[in-house]
Design a protein around this motif. Structure first.
Motif, PDB file in Angstrom:
ATOM      1  N   ASN A 135      64.287  42.934 -21.434  1.00 47.83           N
ATOM      2  CA  ASN A 135      63.179  43.712 -20.879  1.00 47.83           C
ATOM      3  C   ASN A 135      62.028  42.812 -20.425  1.00 47.83           C
ATOM      4  O   ASN A 135      62.061  41.593 -20.581  1.00 47.83           O
ATOM      5  N   ALA A 190      59.046  46.132 -34.148  1.00 42.21           N
ATOM      6  CA  ALA A 190      58.133  45.504 -33.191  1.00 42.21           C
ATOM      7  C   ALA A 190      57.259  44.463 -33.889  1.00 42.21           C
ATOM      8  O   ALA A 190      56.781  44.675 -35.000  1.00 42.21           O
ATOM      9  N   LYS A 205      62.004  44.393 -40.669  1.00 45.51           N
ATOM     10  CA  LYS A 205      60.669  44.350 -40.071  1.00 45.51           C
ATOM     11  C   LYS A 205      59.767  43.455 -40.889  1.00 45.51           C
ATOM     12  O   LYS A 205      60.048  43.160 -42.054  1.00 45.51           O
ATOM     13  N   ALA A 221      64.136  53.658 -30.567  1.00 39.92           N
ATOM     14  CA  ALA A 221      63.443  52.900 -29.518  1.00 39.92           C
ATOM     15  C   ALA A 221      62.083  53.500 -29.257  1.00 39.92           C
ATOM     16  O   ALA A 221      61.227  52.862 -28.721  1.00 39.92           O
TER      17      ALA A 221
HETATM   18  C1  LIG Z   1      60.720  49.344 -37.326  1.00 41.74           C
HETATM   19  C2  LIG Z   1      60.749  50.767 -36.779  1.00 41.74           C
HETATM   20  C3  LIG Z   1      62.124  51.027 -36.173  1.00 41.74           C
HETATM   21  C4  LIG Z   1      60.518  51.669 -37.967  1.00 41.74           C
HETATM   22  O1  LIG Z   1      60.534  52.979 -37.554  1.00 41.74           O
HETATM   23  P1  LIG Z   1      60.436  54.137 -38.664  1.00 41.74           P
HETATM   24  O2  LIG Z   1      61.607  54.048 -39.575  1.00 41.74           O
HETATM   25  O3  LIG Z   1      60.221  55.418 -37.945  1.00 41.74           O
HETATM   26  O4  LIG Z   1      59.184  53.641 -39.510  1.00 41.74           O
HETATM   27  P2  LIG Z   1      57.829  54.394 -39.933  1.00 41.74           P
HETATM   28  O5  LIG Z   1      56.943  54.514 -38.747  1.00 41.74           O
HETATM   29  O6  LIG Z   1      58.205  55.634 -40.695  1.00 41.74           O
HETATM   30  O7  LIG Z   1      57.200  53.334 -40.940  1.00 41.74           O
HETATM   31  C5  LIG Z   1      57.800  53.047 -42.180  1.00 41.74           C
HETATM   32  C6  LIG Z   1      57.052  51.879 -42.791  1.00 41.74           C
HETATM   33  O8  LIG Z   1      57.370  50.689 -42.045  1.00 41.74           O
HETATM   34  C7  LIG Z   1      56.169  50.099 -41.534  1.00 41.74           C
HETATM   35  N1  LIG Z   1      56.490  49.594 -40.191  1.00 41.74           N
HETATM   36  C8  LIG Z   1      56.928  50.314 -39.134  1.00 41.74           C
HETATM   37  N2  LIG Z   1      57.152  49.496 -38.088  1.00 41.74           N
HETATM   38  C9  LIG Z   1      56.868  48.261 -38.501  1.00 41.74           C
HETATM   39  C10 LIG Z   1      56.894  47.015 -37.855  1.00 41.74           C
HETATM   40  N3  LIG Z   1      57.303  46.915 -36.578  1.00 41.74           N
HETATM   41  N4  LIG Z   1      56.550  45.920 -38.547  1.00 41.74           N
HETATM   42  C11 LIG Z   1      56.158  46.021 -39.863  1.00 41.74           C
HETATM   43  N5  LIG Z   1      56.094  47.193 -40.527  1.00 41.74           N
HETATM   44  C12 LIG Z   1      56.444  48.298 -39.844  1.00 41.74           C
HETATM   45  C13 LIG Z   1      55.157  51.233 -41.493  1.00 41.74           C
HETATM   46  O9  LIG Z   1      53.846  50.712 -41.531  1.00 41.74           O
HETATM   47  C14 LIG Z   1      55.536  51.994 -42.726  1.00 41.74           C
HETATM   48  O10 LIG Z   1      55.030  51.310 -43.848  1.00 41.74           O
HETATM   49  P3  LIG Z   1      54.544  52.089 -45.180  1.00 41.74           P
HETATM   50  O11 LIG Z   1      55.786  52.779 -45.707  1.00 41.74           O
HETATM   51  O12 LIG Z   1      54.073  50.994 -46.069  1.00 41.74           O
HETATM   52  O13 LIG Z   1      53.503  53.028 -44.730  1.00 41.74           O
HETATM   53  C15 LIG Z   1      59.689  51.023 -35.673  1.00 41.74           C
HETATM   54  O14 LIG Z   1      58.388  51.058 -36.209  1.00 41.74           O
HETATM   55  C16 LIG Z   1      59.710  49.941 -34.614  1.00 41.74           C
HETATM   56  O15 LIG Z   1      59.075  48.875 -34.707  1.00 41.74           O
HETATM   57  N6  LIG Z   1      60.489  50.218 -33.517  1.00 41.74           N
HETATM   58  C17 LIG Z   1      60.606  49.338 -32.402  1.00 41.74           C
HETATM   59  C18 LIG Z   1      60.216  50.113 -31.141  1.00 41.74           C
HETATM   60  C19 LIG Z   1      60.299  49.242 -29.913  1.00 41.74           C
HETATM   61  O16 LIG Z   1      59.689  48.191 -29.840  1.00 41.74           O
HETATM   62  N7  LIG Z   1      61.079  49.694 -28.922  1.00 41.74           N
HETATM   63  C20 LIG Z   1      61.245  49.001 -27.694  1.00 41.74           C
HETATM   64  C21 LIG Z   1      61.051  49.954 -26.536  1.00 41.74           C
HETATM   65  S1  LIG Z   1      61.202  49.140 -24.983  1.00 41.74           S
END
Ligand SMILES: CC(C)(COP(=O)(O)OP(=O)(O)OC[C@H]1O[C@@H](n2cnc3c(N)ncnc32)[C@H](O)[C@@H]1OP(=O)(O)O)[C@@H](O)C(=O)NCCC(=O)NCCS
Length: 221
Positions: A135, A190, A205, A221
């Motif tokens: 990307n 991310a 993560k 995503a």
């Molecule tokens: C990692 C990921 C998949 C987690 O999604 P999720 O399971 O729905 O996670 P939640 O939002 O419920 O968060 C759960 C916990 O993880 C933490 N967390 C979420 N994303 C994180 C990240 N990227 N880095 C560090 N911690 C993260 C949250 O703060 C939360 O912590 P807590 O339990 O202490 O409050 C998502 O946050 C992510 O980073 N997705 C990538 C999206 C992306 O970049 N897509 C590309 C599109 S082009």
């Protein structure tokens, strides 16, 4: 000599990712003529001047009418892979969408249906298998291997010889140290930094990225 006639191509998907792909194909593929977009929501509408002409049920008819090329512009890795395989079984050729503003090494190998967005860099002897997305602004250095339908999100930085498994997603801005391996279907959150191998099928993560729970299926995503 007259220019050869452009080949018709159909795009699957009509979301934000499709918008980027439409612009790349217009910029870089004068050999292709976009006949329209197919989407799960077939209601007629326009995306950057390209028309949604129906859903996947149109594919056999389009194939009979002589449309032989397609691109899957769907961000979800599992779905993109399934659609791509289905298209190939139907006899469609999956075209590549490589932005003219990406920098791709001449020794890199790109499979069918690969997308490389603007500002991305793909290094020497990197290997991008079918349906991979590199990307916007992502760096994939020398001899990396991205397996089928993997997605390296915007702004990632993969050092040399990194291996990314099938359908794995590296979220926005992920960094990976040289030679690390990320398993199939893994998701790296991310902004995370991968300093050791990540097993298949987990969400990892943080700084450094630590594997957490096994992945619930679905689009993170
Ligand atoms: C990692 C990921 C998949 C987690 O999604 P999720 O399971 O729905 O996670 P939640 O939002 O419920 O968060 C759960 C916990 O993880 C933490 N967390 C979420 N994303 C994180 C990240 N990227 N880095 C560090 N911690 C993260 C949250 O703060 C939360 O912590 P807590 O339990 O202490 O409050 C998502 O946050 C992510 O980073 N997705 C990538 C999206 C992306 O970049 N897509 C590309 C599109 S082009």
């Amino acid at each position: 000599m007259p220019a050869p006639e452009a080949s018709p191509v159909v795009i699957l998907g009509a979301g934000g990712h499709a918008k980027v792909v439409i612009e790349i194909l217009r910029d870089s593929r004068p050999d292709l003529r976009l006949v329209g977009l197919l989407d799960a929501d077939p209601s007629p509408r326009s995306l950057l001047g390209a028309e949604v002409i129906g859903d996947d049920s149109r594919l056999p008819g389009l194939r009979r009418e002589g449309v032989a090329k397609a691109f899957v512009a769907v961000g979800d890795n599992r779905r993109r892979e399934a659609l791509g395989v289905n298209l190939q079984e139907m006899g469609f050729e999956l075209v590549k969408a490589v932005s003219p503003r990406a920098c791709v090494s001449p020794s890199a190998r790109l499979g069918s249906g690969v997308a490389v967005m603007a500002g991305a860099v793909v290094g020497a002897e990197a290997e991008l298998l079918d349906l991979v997305i590199v990307n916007t602004g992502a760096l994939v250095d020398h001899e990396c291997r991205l397996a089928r339908a993997a997605h390296v999100a915007p702004g990632c930085a993969l050092a040399g010889r990194v291996s990314v498994g099938e359908r794995a997603l590296l979220g926005v801005g992920v960094s990976v140290v040289p030679g690390a391996s990320i398993g199939a279907d893994a998701v790296v959150g991310a902004g995370s930094c991968v300093i050791s191998d990540i097993p298949a099928g987990v969400v990892a993560k943080g700084l450094p990225a630590r594997p957490g729970e096994a992945l619930p299926r679905g689009d993170l995503a």
